[in-house]
Design a protein around this motif. Sequence first.
Motif, PDB file in Angstrom:
ATOM      1  N   PRO A  27       0.777  -1.044  -0.021  1.00  0.00           N
ATOM      2  CA  PRO A  27       0.058  -0.013  -0.184  1.00  0.00           C
ATOM      3  C   PRO A  27       0.716   1.334  -0.143  1.00  0.00           C
ATOM      4  CG  PRO A  27       0.054  -0.870   2.353  1.00  0.00           C
ATOM      5  CD  PRO A  27       0.962  -1.827   1.336  1.00  0.00           C
ATOM      6  N   VAL A  28       1.648   1.182  -0.731  1.00  0.00           N
ATOM      7  CA  VAL A  28       2.916   2.475  -0.771  1.00  0.00           C
ATOM      8  C   VAL A  28       2.958   2.747  -2.432  1.00  0.00           C
ATOM      9  CG1 VAL A  28       5.159   3.314  -0.674  1.00  0.00           C
ATOM     10  CG2 VAL A  28       3.818   1.737   1.005  1.00  0.00           C
ATOM     11  N   ASP A  29       2.944   4.087  -2.707  1.00  0.00           N
ATOM     12  CA  ASP A  29       3.179   4.341  -4.199  1.00  0.00           C
ATOM     13  C   ASP A  29       4.646   3.992  -4.792  1.00  0.00           C
ATOM     14  OD1 ASP A  29       5.190   6.789  -4.623  1.00  0.00           O
ATOM     15  OD2 ASP A  29       3.621   7.124  -2.850  1.00  0.00           O
ATOM     16  N   ILE A  30       4.859   3.622  -6.105  1.00  0.00           N
ATOM     17  CA  ILE A  30       6.027   3.305  -6.576  1.00  0.00           C
ATOM     18  C   ILE A  30       7.202   4.191  -6.369  1.00  0.00           C
ATOM     19  CG2 ILE A  30       4.890   1.866  -8.411  1.00  0.00           C
ATOM     20  CD1 ILE A  30       5.428   3.823 -10.639  1.00  0.00           C
ATOM     21  N   TYR A  31       6.813   5.492  -6.337  1.00  0.00           N
ATOM     22  CA  TYR A  31       7.977   6.379  -6.226  1.00  0.00           C
ATOM     23  C   TYR A  31       8.712   6.221  -4.364  1.00  0.00           C
ATOM     24  CZ  TYR A  31      10.943  10.623  -6.268  1.00  0.00           C
ATOM     25  OH  TYR A  31      11.871  11.604  -6.401  1.00  0.00           O
ATOM     26  N   GLU A  32       7.756   6.355  -3.633  1.00  0.00           N
ATOM     27  CA  GLU A  32       8.035   6.350  -2.293  1.00  0.00           C
ATOM     28  C   GLU A  32       8.823   4.804  -2.011  1.00  0.00           C
ATOM     29  OE1 GLU A  32       8.490   8.635  -0.069  1.00  0.00           O
ATOM     30  OE2 GLU A  32       7.040   9.941  -1.157  1.00  0.00           O
ATOM     31  N   LEU A  33       8.338   3.741  -2.830  1.00  0.00           N
ATOM     32  CA  LEU A  33       9.039   2.466  -2.653  1.00  0.00           C
ATOM     33  C   LEU A  33      10.322   2.329  -3.160  1.00  0.00           C
ATOM     34  CD1 LEU A  33       6.445  -0.381  -3.735  1.00  0.00           C
ATOM     35  CD2 LEU A  33       7.461   0.115  -1.559  1.00  0.00           C
ATOM     36  N   SER A  92      15.819  -3.189  -3.139  1.00  0.00           N
ATOM     37  CA  SER A  92      15.762  -3.742  -1.706  1.00  0.00           C
ATOM     38  C   SER A  92      15.256  -2.658  -0.803  1.00  0.00           C
ATOM     39  CB  SER A  92      17.360  -3.926  -1.270  1.00  0.00           C
ATOM     40  OG  SER A  92      18.044  -2.682  -1.058  1.00  0.00           O
ATOM     41  N   GLN A  93      14.894  -3.045   0.338  1.00  0.00           N
ATOM     42  CA  GLN A  93      14.111  -2.108   1.367  1.00  0.00           C
ATOM     43  C   GLN A  93      14.863  -0.897   1.591  1.00  0.00           C
ATOM     44  OE1 GLN A  93      13.084  -4.907   4.510  1.00  0.00           O
ATOM     45  NE2 GLN A  93      11.441  -5.677   3.404  1.00  0.00           N
ATOM     46  N   GLU A  94      16.233  -0.875   1.382  1.00  0.00           N
ATOM     47  CA  GLU A  94      16.843   0.324   1.635  1.00  0.00           C
ATOM     48  C   GLU A  94      16.420   1.505   0.755  1.00  0.00           C
ATOM     49  OE1 GLU A  94      19.629  -2.873   1.991  1.00  0.00           O
ATOM     50  OE2 GLU A  94      18.414  -2.620   3.865  1.00  0.00           O
ATOM     51  N   LEU A  95      15.902   1.074  -0.513  1.00  0.00           N
ATOM     52  CA  LEU A  95      15.545   2.036  -1.276  1.00  0.00           C
ATOM     53  C   LEU A  95      14.256   2.851  -1.095  1.00  0.00           C
ATOM     54  CD1 LEU A  95      16.643   0.110  -4.591  1.00  0.00           C
ATOM     55  CD2 LEU A  95      17.745   1.847  -3.665  1.00  0.00           C
ATOM     56  N   MET A  96      13.297   2.395  -0.016  1.00  0.00           N
ATOM     57  CA  MET A  96      12.378   2.742   0.098  1.00  0.00           C
ATOM     58  C   MET A  96      12.577   4.113   1.183  1.00  0.00           C
ATOM     59  SD  MET A  96       9.586  -0.150   1.255  1.00  0.00           S
ATOM     60  CE  MET A  96      10.542  -0.712   2.774  1.00  0.00           C
ATOM     61  N   SER A  97      11.661   5.051   0.899  1.00  0.00           N
ATOM     62  CA  SER A  97      11.450   6.456   1.359  1.00  0.00           C
ATOM     63  C   SER A  97      11.286   6.117   3.186  1.00  0.00           C
ATOM     64  CB  SER A  97      10.820   7.399   1.038  1.00  0.00           C
ATOM     65  OG  SER A  97       9.362   6.815   1.263  1.00  0.00           O
ATOM     66  N   GLU A  98      11.440   6.964   3.756  1.00  0.00           N
ATOM     67  CA  GLU A  98      11.136   6.876   5.380  1.00  0.00           C
ATOM     68  C   GLU A  98       9.786   6.932   5.447  1.00  0.00           C
ATOM     69  OE1 GLU A  98      13.291   7.427   8.335  1.00  0.00           O
ATOM     70  OE2 GLU A  98      14.800   6.716   6.402  1.00  0.00           O
ATOM     71  N   GLU A  99       8.984   7.471   4.622  1.00  0.00           N
ATOM     72  CA  GLU A  99       7.493   7.327   4.454  1.00  0.00           C
ATOM     73  C   GLU A  99       6.980   6.183   4.470  1.00  0.00           C
ATOM     74  OE1 GLU A  99       4.354   9.683   1.563  1.00  0.00           O
ATOM     75  OE2 GLU A  99       5.788  10.920   2.325  1.00  0.00           O
ATOM     76  N   ALA A 100       7.719   5.380   3.267  1.00  0.00           N
ATOM     77  CA  ALA A 100       7.335   4.043   2.941  1.00  0.00           C
ATOM     78  C   ALA A 100       7.598   3.078   4.181  1.00  0.00           C
ATOM     79  CB  ALA A 100       7.794   3.716   1.668  1.00  0.00           C
ATOM     80  N   LYS A 101       8.579   3.300   4.846  1.00  0.00           N
ATOM     81  CA  LYS A 101       8.913   2.438   5.845  1.00  0.00           C
ATOM     82  C   LYS A 101       7.920   2.507   7.063  1.00  0.00           C
ATOM     83  CE  LYS A 101      14.064   2.085   4.557  1.00  0.00           C
ATOM     84  NZ  LYS A 101      15.214   2.520   4.770  1.00  0.00           N
ATOM     85  N   LEU A 102       7.610   3.982   7.177  1.00  0.00           N
ATOM     86  CA  LEU A 102       6.817   4.278   8.382  1.00  0.00           C
ATOM     87  C   LEU A 102       5.322   3.587   8.232  1.00  0.00           C
ATOM     88  CD1 LEU A 102       6.896   5.911  10.914  1.00  0.00           C
ATOM     89  CD2 LEU A 102       5.808   7.723   9.548  1.00  0.00           C
TER      90      LEU A 102
END
Length: 107
Positions: A27-33, A92-102
Amino acid sequence: MEHAKNSEVLGEKIVTVLKTIYDPEIPVDIYELGLIYDVMVSTDNEIKILMTLTTPNCPVAESLPMEVEEKVKSMDEVTDCEVEITFDPPWSQELMSEEAKLELGML
């Protein structure tokens, strides 16, 4: 110099459009992912987007890049759009923004 400014503004508009596209499994957009690696704007406002998928056998491997291409092409200022898929570097999950991780409860 004018082109650089216009490219930057158009690039920001494209990012806004990319943020309306979601990976159906997350449930996160592709940019934030972090699936979008690069957005390039030519002097003719032809767009090239370098993106990846969460996995090479992602269920939306065919439809997601097409959705990106169609939504960007539908923008008035854009003359053409090409989406290139790469797995280098692999997502990898490192590429996700803080917003996506939250959003995904990873922080």
